[in-house]
Design a protein around this motif. Sequence first.
Motif, short mmCIF file in Angstrom:
data_model
loop_
_atom_site.label_atom_id
_atom_site.label_comp_id
_atom_site.label_asym_id
_atom_site.label_seq_id
_atom_site.Cartn_x
_atom_site.Cartn_y
_atom_site.Cartn_z
N ALA A 252 6.58 2.70 3.42
CA ALA A 252 5.58 3.72 3.08
C ALA A 252 4.21 3.26 3.57
N TYR A 253 3.83 2.04 3.17
CA TYR A 253 2.52 1.51 3.57
C TYR A 253 2.43 1.40 5.09
N GLU A 254 3.54 0.87 5.71
CA GLU A 254 3.51 0.67 7.17
C GLU A 254 3.37 2.00 7.90
N SER A 255 4.06 3.02 7.39
CA SER A 255 3.97 4.32 8.09
C SER A 255 2.55 4.87 7.98
N VAL A 256 1.90 4.63 6.84
CA VAL A 256 0.52 5.13 6.70
C VAL A 256 -0.41 4.32 7.64
N GLU A 257 -0.11 3.05 7.80
CA GLU A 257 -0.90 2.24 8.75
C GLU A 257 -0.71 2.77 10.18
N LEU B 174 -4.98 0.47 -4.10
CA LEU B 174 -5.43 1.62 -4.88
C LEU B 174 -4.22 2.39 -5.43
N GLY B 175 -3.20 2.56 -4.56
CA GLY B 175 -1.98 3.26 -4.98
C GLY B 175 -1.33 2.52 -6.15
N TYR C 241 -2.87 0.56 -8.29
CA TYR C 241 -3.72 0.76 -9.47
C TYR C 241 -3.45 2.13 -10.10
N VAL C 242 -3.38 3.15 -9.23
CA VAL C 242 -3.12 4.52 -9.73
C VAL C 242 -1.77 4.54 -10.43
N ALA C 243 -0.77 3.88 -9.83
CA ALA C 243 0.57 3.88 -10.41
C ALA C 243 0.56 3.21 -11.79
N ILE C 244 -0.13 2.08 -11.87
CA ILE C 244 -0.14 1.35 -13.16
C ILE C 244 -0.85 2.17 -14.24
N VAL C 245 -2.03 2.68 -13.89
CA VAL C 245 -2.79 3.41 -14.91
C VAL C 245 -2.06 4.70 -15.30
N PRO D 208 -2.01 -3.89 1.18
CA PRO D 208 -0.76 -3.35 0.64
C PRO D 208 -0.57 -3.71 -0.84
N ALA D 209 0.17 -2.86 -1.53
CA ALA D 209 0.44 -3.13 -2.95
C ALA D 209 1.25 -4.42 -3.08
N ASP D 210 1.03 -5.12 -4.20
CA ASP D 210 1.79 -6.35 -4.44
C ASP D 210 2.08 -6.40 -5.94
#
Length: 524
Positions: free
Chosen positions: A62-67, A141-142, A144-148, A236-238
């Motif tokens: 997902a992240y790579e495709s957005v990159e 950011l994704g 963070y949004v997911a966690i919150v 990227p998310a970690d």
Amino acid sequence: MKGLRHYGRVAFEWLEKGFDRAYGPDWNPLHQLGALGWFFYWIVVASGLYLFIFFDTGITAAYESVEYITHVQWYAAGVMRSFHRYASDALVVVMMVHLLREFVMERYRGPRFFAWVTGVPILWFVYASGVTGYWLVWDRLGQYVAIVTSELLDALPFFGQAVARNFLHPDTLSGRFFTLMVFIHIAVPLILLFIMWIHIQRHALPRVNPPKGLAAGCLVMLLGLSLLYPAVSQEPADLATVPAVVSLDWFYLPAYPLLDRMSGALLWVGLGGATLLLLLIPWLPPRRRKPVAVVDLDNCNGCGRCAADCPFSAVDIAPRTDGLPFSHQAVVNADLCTSCGICVGACPTATPFRRATELIPGIDLPHRPIRELRERVTEAARGLTGETRTIVFGCDAGADIERLEDPGVAVLRLPCVAALPPSFLDYILSKGHADGVFLTGCQQGDCFNRHGIRWMELRIAAERDPHLRARVPRERVGRFWAGLARAGDLQVELASFQRRLKKLGAFRKSQVSRLPGQESETDA
Ligand code: HEM
Ligand code: SF4
Ligand code: SF4
């Protein structure tokens, strides 16, 4: 509250006056907020469809495709990503200003509650679309949004702890989850579209497309932003670390930092309470409704002009029920009628020349009958003196006309300027009641009753029925759409109209050729 709203309205109109100077009244973005909302919505959809071609739903993919979208195909997909981001932000801005503006202009009360109440779920669906979009990028950011968001969902009684947050565990997070998120990110805007469609169902001829020039300007603005400040991802998310958020999108995520200060449950109570309050606003405080338009079948020939001009789709043309030799008749839907009177101005039977029978038109407002308007006109005319006797018509929502009154100027208020049948202009001039008629009301491009100014202009230009007869000298019919912010300009315009009248000389009845059938009428 009333006073506060009045100042809010004046502030808006002053701002719009400035925008009018820059863009002209027709392109004024503050007059086109609903249409701009639709416009940005379609840009978000179109750019989103293009991005969908390149988006991959794997956890790292997902992240790579957005990159790839952002950096490799920056010239097309990258620009589309920026369009998607900035048009979404613009949608929030125009929606919020639209909400505030409809509130201060008080266009949400009585039968107009419908657009307001259907606007409230729009807020939720716009935000839900944005939040799921950020999630998909799966950068810091994704994450963070997911966690919150999952913390928030966990706070709801019907989401067990295990359901929402478990999605964010490295062992349970899978590509299928991203497929689900893509599905939600497409489904939510589709439902939004449906609600937006419902939102305008009670409006006749709703403005859902901004003028071409304004639309082109917005596209250029989006393109400029996309090239100068392309939308990019964060790291990227970690899932092994807690993301420290930088560059929060304040358009979509203003409520998220609140979770640092309060519990999810409290935030829900706040959001739920605000939603409930918004839903109840049209009835706070309750107000008595004005009497609605009433059809008089003996005078209705079923021509349909009232239905064509009603801005709130409150008149239907139905098969005849009373046996008179006409195929149709007008029927008012009382739940939709706002008592604006525009239908009366559109009815060909609402003519003041009628003397043989009592002046009862096919459709009328019981509390402000057209018969009474004729009496008010003759009464006002009687007191006028000088060479430039002028009758000024204004509307309830527009400029303060009382201050214009003087020995040569009489003022009369109407619910809307288009509640004045054009035959009244003919009547006033041809009967010598005044040397000129001057119309004013809301500001240009923003009639409180949506189409009043437009219909009146078209009727005077003889481009819409009932039109002003050709015999009426147009130079004696002045108008200036003042609103609240142009009271000074209104005085100046009226003075200059009267100067023009003076040059024309006093109006003599003989300047209007009598039409067949009027010879027997007694002058009022
Ligand atoms: C995506 C967001 C929205 C879009 C695209 C949108 C679009 C529109 C459009 C096209 C109109 C008709 C304008 C006209 O032709 O006169 C309208 C009117 C209106 N909208 Fe919205 N709207 C949105 C959100 C909202 C929200 C959030 C609210 C308030 C909660 C709201 C309240 C109203 C009201 C009160 C009217 C005027 C009704 C009237 O004139 O009787 N809208 N909107
Ligand atoms: S007064 Fe007439 S034009 Fe206005 S909303 Fe009612 S039916 Fe429609
Ligand atoms: S405009 Fe007047 S005559 Fe025509 S349908 Fe409406 S009420 Fe009847």
